[in-house]
Design a protein around this motif. Structure first.
Motif, PDB file in Angstrom:
ATOM      1  N   ASP A 100       1.237  -0.902  -0.017  1.00  0.00           N
ATOM      2  CA  ASP A 100      -0.499   0.277   0.348  1.00  0.00           C
ATOM      3  C   ASP A 100       1.025   1.370   0.140  1.00  0.00           C
ATOM      4  OD1 ASP A 100      -2.585   1.726  -0.151  1.00  0.00           O
ATOM      5  OD2 ASP A 100      -2.616   1.214   2.500  1.00  0.00           O
ATOM      6  N   ARG A 107      -6.694  -3.181  -1.366  1.00  0.00           N
ATOM      7  CA  ARG A 107      -8.091  -2.709  -1.034  1.00  0.00           C
ATOM      8  C   ARG A 107      -9.000  -4.085   0.116  1.00  0.00           C
ATOM      9  NH1 ARG A 107      -8.520   1.324  -5.504  1.00  0.00           N
ATOM     10  NH2 ARG A 107     -10.359  -0.803  -6.221  1.00  0.00           N
ATOM     11  N   GLU A 108      -8.987  -4.584  -1.005  1.00  0.00           N
ATOM     12  CA  GLU A 108      -9.680  -5.961  -0.471  1.00  0.00           C
ATOM     13  C   GLU A 108      -9.050  -6.070   1.430  1.00  0.00           C
ATOM     14  OE1 GLU A 108     -10.381  -8.150  -3.097  1.00  0.00           O
ATOM     15  OE2 GLU A 108     -11.711  -8.178  -3.963  1.00  0.00           O
ATOM     16  N   ARG A 109      -7.602  -6.226   1.158  1.00  0.00           N
ATOM     17  CA  ARG A 109      -6.418  -7.123   2.319  1.00  0.00           C
ATOM     18  C   ARG A 109      -7.075  -5.524   3.545  1.00  0.00           C
ATOM     19  NH1 ARG A 109      -0.379  -7.797   0.609  1.00  0.00           N
ATOM     20  NH2 ARG A 109      -0.566  -5.221   1.471  1.00  0.00           N
ATOM     21  N   ILE A 110      -6.731  -4.839   3.175  1.00  0.00           N
ATOM     22  CA  ILE A 110      -6.949  -3.801   3.668  1.00  0.00           C
ATOM     23  C   ILE A 110      -8.409  -3.469   4.547  1.00  0.00           C
ATOM     24  CG2 ILE A 110      -6.897  -1.204   4.546  1.00  0.00           C
ATOM     25  CD1 ILE A 110      -4.667  -0.725   2.016  1.00  0.00           C
ATOM     26  N   SER A 111      -9.465  -3.967   3.799  1.00  0.00           N
ATOM     27  CA  SER A 111     -10.672  -3.572   4.028  1.00  0.00           C
ATOM     28  C   SER A 111     -10.979  -5.084   4.805  1.00  0.00           C
ATOM     29  CB  SER A 111     -11.795  -3.260   3.404  1.00  0.00           C
ATOM     30  OG  SER A 111     -11.999  -4.300   2.450  1.00  0.00           O
ATOM     31  N   GLY A 112     -10.531  -5.726   5.200  1.00  0.00           N
ATOM     32  CA  GLY A 112     -10.453  -7.065   5.939  1.00  0.00           C
ATOM     33  C   GLY A 112     -11.199  -8.174   4.812  1.00  0.00           C
ATOM     34  N   LYS A 113     -11.251  -8.057   3.971  1.00  0.00           N
ATOM     35  CA  LYS A 113     -12.322  -9.252   2.363  1.00  0.00           C
ATOM     36  C   LYS A 113     -11.223  -9.975   2.355  1.00  0.00           C
ATOM     37  CE  LYS A 113     -15.286  -5.322   0.808  1.00  0.00           C
ATOM     38  NZ  LYS A 113     -16.160  -4.997  -0.238  1.00  0.00           N
TER      39      LYS A 113
END
Length: 447
Positions: free
Chosen positions: A362, A435-441
């Protein structure tokens, strides 16, 4: 008058000039003076006035040229030179510097032997590559857990080990800057410690952390093998540009673990292909890589970065590894990668980047000079055969500076496909995964 007059002192010049009229002076001169005619007396007075004017001129020149001042300066300088040394030796700053060095030695002596050994291996670049450096760090932390002593009463393993982990991390980062993969591994260990329940005993806490580290390292190897299997899949290779085909001539730069596993897997499946290994400073990783491939029986060509323009028309694909993929789709890898990818794009050759998903960062680098790591410049002073370079004769020159950067940034436009464990994707899809990794998805984002 000559130019050498100002170097003589007035006191030394006056006797030399007064010595000329001495035959006309004294008692004999006074007797003859009364016997002189008016013209002779006038001539004698003119000569005396000329000598007097000459002495005044010499004194004035000695003052303007500073002859007497230059003689006094060395005396003042010799008196002042020892004073600053005595002040510096007893100054508070010098005492702080000595205490800081002593404290640094004490801090190093208190570190775990595995940490000291790993730091030296980082310094001399005996461990290179993002995966290898990350796994070495994780194994070092695991050894610290094995040799961990019981904390004080009232202190949980989680809190105490977090504090004891700060000094080794600081020491290792000073030995060599952490790669993106190492930063991810460090974050993983901290997350495991923070999520550890307080109800666990010491043995249970240690076992949980060691098992988590072992699973993390196994996952790195597993995803790297998955990438290799996707590139050398059993599907129809003729329809997949991202797969290694029969009779391909693949150009690669440096040495990447994922790329090496692709070649080994393709060779085990009896696929005929040829490899062109491009190499450059500062580490010359391609030397050992080309030797390893040739020992397997894979036709290998080794060349330096300056020769790729001649060899690029022969190749059909370009494979490169990755130290990290940035959120703008740019690639951070060993310096020289940008040159290879840009020229391959110019010749119309597809560029495939092999990168595990945990290396997606990131971050954004605006250029290769941003946060770049600089290797030792002493390697530039020797040639490939070990002989000293001509630069070594001018190393002390103030007008010469040596720069030896480790990484460069390849723009997303120069990369066609990013090969990951979840499949091939364009570089523009990297920010979506981040973004998916940061949001936890993304459950697998933290390994």
């Amino acid at each position: 008058m000559s130019d050498g007059v100002p170097t003589a002192t007035p006191a030394a010049a006056a006797p030399a000039e007064d010595s000329k009229p001495q035959p006309a002076g004294g008692q004999d001169g006074q007797k003859k003076k009364s016997e002189m005619t008016r013209k002779e007396r006038a001539a004698l007075q003119d000569e005396q006035r000329r000598q007097k004017a000459m002495r005044k001129e010499q004194e004035q020149r000695a003052k303007t040229t500073g002859v007497t001042i230059e003689k006094e300066k060395p005396k003042k300088e010799t008196r002042k030179e020892p004073k600053p040394k005595q002040k510096a030796a007893s100054s508070p700053d010098a005492k702080k510097a000595v205490a800081k060095k002593k404290k640094k030695r004490d801090d190093i002596s208190s570190l775990h032997p595995a940490v000291l050994e790993l730091g030296e291996r980082y310094k001399d670049h005996s461990i290179i590559g993002g995966n290898a450096r990350c796994m070495a760090l994780m194994q070092c932390i695991r050894q610290m857990v094995v040799d961990y002593c019981s904390p004080e009463k009232g202190t949980h393993f989680r809190d105490d080990f977090q504090q004891k982990l700060k000094k080794p991390i600081h020491y290792l980062s000073n030995c060599r800057r952490f790669s993106f993969s190492m930063l991810h591994g460090q974050t993983f260990v901290q997350n495991v410690l923070q999520s550890m329940p307080h109800e666990l005993t010491l043995d249970e806490s240690r076992t949980l952390l060691m098992e988590s580290i072992d699973g993390y390292c196994r996952n790195i190897l597993m995803v790297t093998k998955e990438i290799a299997e996707r590139c050398v899949g059993a599907g129809d290779n003729k329809k997949n540009d991202h797969q290694l085909r029969e009779n391909d001539v693949v150009m690669t730069f440096g040495r990447s673990q994922a790329v090496e596993w692709v070649f080994r897997l393709a060779h085990s499946k009896k696929i005929n292909f040829e490899v062109i290994v491009v190499d450059s400073r500062p580490l010359h990783e391609g030397r050992a890589f080309s030797i390893a491939l040739s020992k397997l029986g894979i036709p290998t060509t080794y060349c330096l970065l300056s020769s790729i323009q001649t060899l690029l028309p022969r190749c059909t694909k370009v494979f490169v590894g990755a130290s990290a993929m940035l959120t703008n789709g740019s690639l951070v890898n060993r310096i020289g990668t940008a040159t290879v990818c840009t020229l391959a794009k110019h010749f119309g050759r597809p560029v495939l980047c092999f990168c595990e998903k945990y290396k997606f960062a990131d971050k954004v680098w605006l250029g290769s000079l941003t946060n770049n790591e600089e290797a030792s410049s002493t390697s530039l002073l020797t040639l490939m055969n070990g002989t000293p370079s001509p630069l070594s004769d001018s190393i002390d020159s103030d007008c010469l500076s040596l720069v030896n950067y480790m990484y460069d940034v390849t723009p997303a436009e120069a990369i066609d496909v990013v090969m990951t464990e979840i499949g091939p994707m364009p570089p523009t899809s990297v920010p979506v995964i981040v973004r998916e990794r940061i949001s936890g998805k993304d459950d697998g984002g933290e390994q």
